[in-house]
Design a protein around this motif. Structure first.
Motif, PDB file in Angstrom:
ATOM      1  N   PHE A 250       0.850  -1.219   0.057  1.00 52.97           N
ATOM      2  CA  PHE A 250       0.067   0.056  -0.149  1.00 52.97           C
ATOM      3  C   PHE A 250       0.764   1.230  -0.171  1.00 52.97           C
ATOM      4  CE2 PHE A 250      -2.852  -3.302   1.853  1.00 52.97           C
ATOM      5  CZ  PHE A 250      -3.763  -3.120   0.967  1.00 52.97           C
ATOM      6  N   SER A 251       2.005   1.050  -0.474  1.00 52.93           N
ATOM      7  CA  SER A 251       2.946   2.511  -0.472  1.00 52.93           C
ATOM      8  C   SER A 251       2.822   2.943  -1.887  1.00 52.93           C
ATOM      9  CB  SER A 251       4.576   1.767  -0.155  1.00 52.93           C
ATOM     10  OG  SER A 251       5.115   0.919  -1.345  1.00 52.93           O
ATOM     11  N   ASP A 252       3.300   4.186  -1.705  1.00 52.10           N
ATOM     12  CA  ASP A 252       2.989   5.165  -3.006  1.00 52.10           C
ATOM     13  C   ASP A 252       3.808   4.482  -4.188  1.00 52.10           C
ATOM     14  OD1 ASP A 252       1.776   6.941  -1.657  1.00 52.10           O
ATOM     15  OD2 ASP A 252       3.336   8.171  -1.318  1.00 52.10           O
ATOM     16  N   GLU A 253       5.063   3.689  -3.851  1.00 50.44           N
ATOM     17  CA  GLU A 253       5.695   3.112  -4.914  1.00 50.44           C
ATOM     18  C   GLU A 253       5.012   1.882  -5.621  1.00 50.44           C
ATOM     19  OE1 GLU A 253       9.004   2.230  -7.403  1.00 50.44           O
ATOM     20  OE2 GLU A 253       8.204   3.839  -6.567  1.00 50.44           O
ATOM     21  N   ALA A 254       4.416   1.151  -4.620  1.00 48.72           N
ATOM     22  CA  ALA A 254       3.846   0.016  -4.946  1.00 48.72           C
ATOM     23  C   ALA A 254       2.642   0.466  -5.968  1.00 48.72           C
ATOM     24  CB  ALA A 254       3.268  -0.887  -3.672  1.00 48.72           C
ATOM     25  N   GLU A 255       1.783   1.475  -5.343  1.00 47.91           N
ATOM     26  CA  GLU A 255       0.764   1.824  -6.061  1.00 47.91           C
ATOM     27  C   GLU A 255       1.266   2.298  -7.683  1.00 47.91           C
ATOM     28  OE1 GLU A 255      -3.127   3.142  -6.933  1.00 47.91           O
ATOM     29  OE2 GLU A 255      -2.130   2.054  -5.262  1.00 47.91           O
ATOM     30  N   ARG A 256       2.270   2.952  -7.715  1.00 43.35           N
ATOM     31  CA  ARG A 256       2.943   3.421  -8.959  1.00 43.35           C
ATOM     32  C   ARG A 256       3.159   2.184  -9.975  1.00 43.35           C
ATOM     33  NH1 ARG A 256       7.376   3.763 -11.664  1.00 43.35           N
ATOM     34  NH2 ARG A 256       8.380   2.699 -10.170  1.00 43.35           N
ATOM     35  N   VAL A 257       3.800   1.181  -9.317  1.00 41.67           N
ATOM     36  CA  VAL A 257       4.440   0.074  -9.790  1.00 41.67           C
ATOM     37  C   VAL A 257       2.909  -0.724 -10.236  1.00 41.67           C
ATOM     38  CG1 VAL A 257       5.263  -2.215  -9.639  1.00 41.67           C
ATOM     39  CG2 VAL A 257       6.505  -0.290  -8.646  1.00 41.67           C
ATOM     40  N   MET A 258       2.136  -0.784  -9.788  1.00 48.30           N
ATOM     41  CA  MET A 258       0.877  -1.655  -9.890  1.00 48.30           C
ATOM     42  C   MET A 258      -0.088  -0.845 -11.153  1.00 48.30           C
ATOM     43  SD  MET A 258      -2.558  -2.284  -7.624  1.00 48.30           S
ATOM     44  CE  MET A 258      -2.975  -0.684  -7.797  1.00 48.30           C
ATOM     45  N   ARG A 259      -0.175   0.485 -11.057  1.00 45.28           N
ATOM     46  CA  ARG A 259      -0.587   1.257 -12.028  1.00 45.28           C
ATOM     47  C   ARG A 259      -0.083   1.231 -13.337  1.00 45.28           C
ATOM     48  NH1 ARG A 259      -5.622   1.372 -10.620  1.00 45.28           N
ATOM     49  NH2 ARG A 259      -6.067   1.819  -8.439  1.00 45.28           N
TER      50      ARG A 259
END
Length: 620
Positions: free
Chosen positions: A457-466
């Motif tokens: 749920f980190s910002d980096e994980a959100e970016r990678v997922m998107r």
């Protein structure tokens, strides 16, 4: 396929088979021992009651002393309460350790399944593994918490009680002990028969679980082809076989129970006649005869329970054998003793003289991959084409060591993949399969499955997922009820085939590997969507080496080079245009791919196509 038990080692003796559980139970043995001592103390307290009764009958009751009778009753009540306390302590002592042992065995079993090679899972039915994981391990826990303790305690109770019977008269004690001889004889016979039946029963339960699993997973096919009644007939036949085995088990238990109940009854009758004769001749007091039968009555349940507890032990032994069949399976794909590392990962993948054959291949059959030589330079996209059965999919399983080569080597940046730690290897190389398997979890968890280095749920994980979802053209995720937090049903069957493939591709992209192996992961997408995905892949994964099994001419045309696979060998390598110009075999394969693509396109648009007919039938 069913479990492979051919060539299995000889069955261990009962005590050695059950002793294999010790490594999982060693830490909890003290508490289990205390539980056993509590149970034994409860039995000893119960055995003390007849002695008190002898004193009450022979003294206060015979003399009519009321206060003494009351004190005798209080003593019996106190012993009863103490016995109840010991029973409570037994349960309290064993509950936590028994569940801890179950947890330890189950966790180790699951870990073992994760480590065992794909060839093991190819041979074993899912239902057989599931029945071992849940049913057999649960049975082991119940046996250790109850069966083991009570069998030991009840046998000791019978032995101690039988010895105490001699204190009132040797003849009555002898009658009781001699009556137990047939019980031991019947017990030895019972073990031989019941041991075979319980193994057969538990294997049949595993087969039945497999049938249920296959029917649930294949419910669309069964409905589409109207084969529900056929599946039911097959299931009923298997269930009837299990029922027959259970009936034979029940008859075997009934036989031993008959002897276990009959012999004490006969001993009671003979002892009563002998006791009356001894009392009439003044060789025994009435109070002694009363105490003798009180003791014999207390011993009845321990004697009668031995049959049940013995069958319980044999069930546990079979469960242990079945569980350790998995633990004993050979782990052929392991980390090297001294793993090497790649200092500067570039993504150069090479197959050098690679041979491969499946374990069940016949000796006279040639290798499925028969001397593959192929090199991919860093950042290159190479398409692999060939007719059905040429070995394309098998080749894609070798870089990540889902299978190991049987000859030659696969190297990553010049290092044999067998010399790399598995976790490092599978971080560098990701695979997107044609059969897109998703897990019962959220979209986010499925896409970020290969990124343990990120907080989901980190910002980096959100970016990678998107970014990964964008590359896979998985814009449908935004329209799901809870977006990326939407829970996906079992194996992703709540999604369409194309949606599953796009999420599986997004998962591979999110892993950010140096090498991406794709086994036709876009087969369920239309040509336009596939082209957009390919364009995004080239942009986001610039510098990533890609090996793609191609089933469409459009996929082939986007590759830097193409390798033609024929009969397990690389027949030719070059650009698409060069191969079209010089290779008749390549032109034939491309023509076949074009024909398949036209037929697939026709199925999508023809309302009377097989797919639509199946859909309509399923809806009906």
């Amino acid at each position: 396929m069913s479990s492979d038990t051919s060539g299995a080692p000889a069955r261990l003796p009962l005590h050695r088979a059950l002793a294999r559980l010790l490594p999982f139970a060693r830490r909890d043995l003290p508490r289990i021992g205390l539980g056993g001592l509590s149970a034994l103390a409860a039995s000893i307290v119960a055995l003390a009651i007849p002695t008190v009764l002898e004193w009450v009958v022979g003294g206060p009751i015979a003399s009519g002393t009321t206060p003494a009778v009351v004190w005798g009753a209080v003593a019996v009540l106190g012993l009863g309460l103490l016995e109840a306390l010991m029973v409570y302590l037994r349960r309290w002592f064993v509950l936590a350790p028994a569940t801890a042992i179950e947890f330890n065995v189950r966790s180790a079993f699951y870990n073992r399944l994760q480590k065992l090679p794909i060839e093991f899972h190819d041979r074993w039915q899912g239902g057989q593994l599931l029945s071992r994981m849940m049913q057999d391990i649960g049975l082991i826990r119940r046996w250790m918490a109850f069966g083991l303790i009570m069998l030991v305690v009840n046998v000791l109770t019978v032995v101690i009680g039988s010895v105490l019977l001699f204190q009132w008269h040797w003849l009555l004690g002898t009658i009781f002990v001699v009556s137990g001889i047939p019980l031991w004889i019947q017990g030895f016979r019972f073990e031989k028969v019941y041991g075979v039946l319980t193994r057969r029963s538990q294997d049949q339960q595993g087969d039945l679980a497999t049938s249920v699993e296959e029917s649930v997973h294949g419910i669309r096919v069964l409905k589409a082809f109207g084969r529900g009644p056929h599946a039911l007939t097959r299931f009923t036949r298997q269930a009837e076989g299990l029922r027959g085995t259970e009936m034979r088990k029940a008859r075997a238990i009934a036989g031993v129970d008959f002897v276990l109940v009959l012999m004490p009854e006969l001993a009671f009758a003979v002892s009563l006649a002998a006791g009356i004769w001894l009392t009439a001749n003044g060789q025994m007091e009435v109070s002694q005869l009363f105490a003798f039968f009180a003791m014999a009555t207390i011993l009845r349940w321990p004697i009668e329970s031995i049959g049940f507890l013995f069958s319980f032990m044999l069930d546990a032994r079979t469960a242990t054998d079945r569980v350790f069949e998995v633990f004993d399976a050979v782990e052929t794909i392991t980390d090297p003793a001294e793993p090497r590392s790649i200092a500067d990962p570039r993504g150069a993948l090479a197959f050098r003289g690679v041979h491969f054959r499946y374990q069940d291949a016949r000796p006279h059959e040639r290798d499925l991959l028969d001397g593959i030589d192929l090199e991919l330079v860093p950042g290159e996209t190479l398409a692999l084409v060939g007719l059905t059965g040429s070995g394309k999919t098998t080749l894609t399983t070798l870089p990540t060591r889902l299978y190991d080569v049987t000859g030659g080597s696969v190297t990553l940046d010049g290092v044999d993949v067998r010399d790399l730690a598995l976790v490092d290897l599978r971080t560098q190389i990701a695979t997107a399969f044609e059969d897109a398997t998703l897990f019962s979890a959220s979209v986010r968890e499925n896409v970020l499955l290969g990124r343990d280095d990120l907080d989901a749920f980190s910002d980096e994980a959100e970016r990678v997922m998107r970014e990964a979802l964008d590359v896979a053209q998985a814009e449908f995720v935004a329209g799901l009820p809870d977006g990326a937090e939407t829970m996906i049903g079992e194996e992703g069957m709540s999604l369409s085939g194309g949606q599953r493939q796009r999420l599986a591709l997004a998962r591979a992209v999110a892993a950010r590997p140096r090498v991406l192996v794709m086994d036709d992961p876009l087969s369920a997408l239309d040509v336009d969507t596939e082209e957009r995905v390919q364009t995004e892949l080239r942009r986001v994964l610039a510098g990533t080496t890609a090996l793609v099994v191609a089933h469409r001419p459009s996929t082939v045309a986007l590759a830097d080079r193409v390798a033609l696979l024929e009969d397990g060998r690389i027949a030719d390598v070059g650009t698409h245009s060069a191969l079209m110009a010089r290779s008749a075999s390549y032109r034939s394969v491309i023509s076949s791919l074009e024909r398949d693509e036209r037929e697939e396109s026709a199925q999508r648009t023809d309302p009377t196509s097989e797919i639509d007919i199946i859909t309509e039938r399923e809806g009906a």
